[in-house]
Scaffold this active site. Sequence first.
Site, PDB file in Angstrom:
ATOM      1  N   GLY A  85       0.881  -1.141   0.000  1.00  0.00           N
ATOM      2  CA  GLY A  85       0.000   0.000   0.000  1.00  0.00           C
ATOM      3  C   GLY A  85       0.923   1.194   0.000  1.00  0.00           C
ATOM      4  N   THR A  86       0.940   1.951  -1.048  1.00  0.00           N
ATOM      5  CA  THR A  86       2.120   2.728  -1.412  1.00  0.00           C
ATOM      6  C   THR A  86       1.754   4.100  -1.934  1.00  0.00           C
ATOM      7  OG1 THR A  86       3.370   0.751  -2.001  1.00  0.00           O
ATOM      8  CG2 THR A  86       4.028   2.738  -3.089  1.00  0.00           C
TER       9      THR A  86
END
Length: 232
Positions: free
Chosen positions: A11-12
């Site tokens: 999750g970036t």
Amino acid sequence: MEDVNAPHSMGTTIIGVTYDGGVVLGADSRTSTGMYVANRASDKITQLTDNVYVCRSGSAADSQVVSDYVRYFLHQHTIQLGQPATVKVASNLIRLLSYSNKNMLETGLIVGGWDKYEGGKIYSVPLGGTLLEQPFAIGGSGSSYLYGFFDQAWKEGMNKDEAEKLVVKAVSLAIARDGASGGVVRTVIINSEGVTRNFYPGDELPLWNEELEPCSSLLDILSSTGPEPMSI
């Protein structure tokens, strides 16, 4: 109970920005397994050649194996030609691998670099393997909070310092809003003079609306906001 054996995903927030003379790449550093933070200081900006880097999002394993394959192919390409590969060649290799394996890969990538033919270039290879040349690109779970910001803040003809400040500000904004982004901010600046890597610790990033000041531990927060513990 949280499955700690679940695949590690990123999750970036990843960003690539062109400026007058080169490109700036930026990313946060949080790698998660569901709700569990597997690595809070990972490096999501990977070197492919001396002049080309890639920002990775999605499945960490998928993005790493694509980067490893492309790095190997580009090394062979450089030996055969006797000169560094262009940013477009590196991006097309990533596009080829991503599209050919689109049913198995869960990764979105941003390729950035500089070459003597076209200067600084940013290419986005989102989920599915499309190749898009863009003046700026954003990806990952934090990108949904940043499209309006970039529409307003990005401009042509920025210098290196302006571009890097924009990238750091954007990643810090995403960290504030996106629970899957966090940690530190890393940037990579690529131009005709070479590559510069910079590191911005989480406690030095600007705070946004309703964000808490960074603390060493939960005890620091409790002692500053709650009543004194009862003495026995």
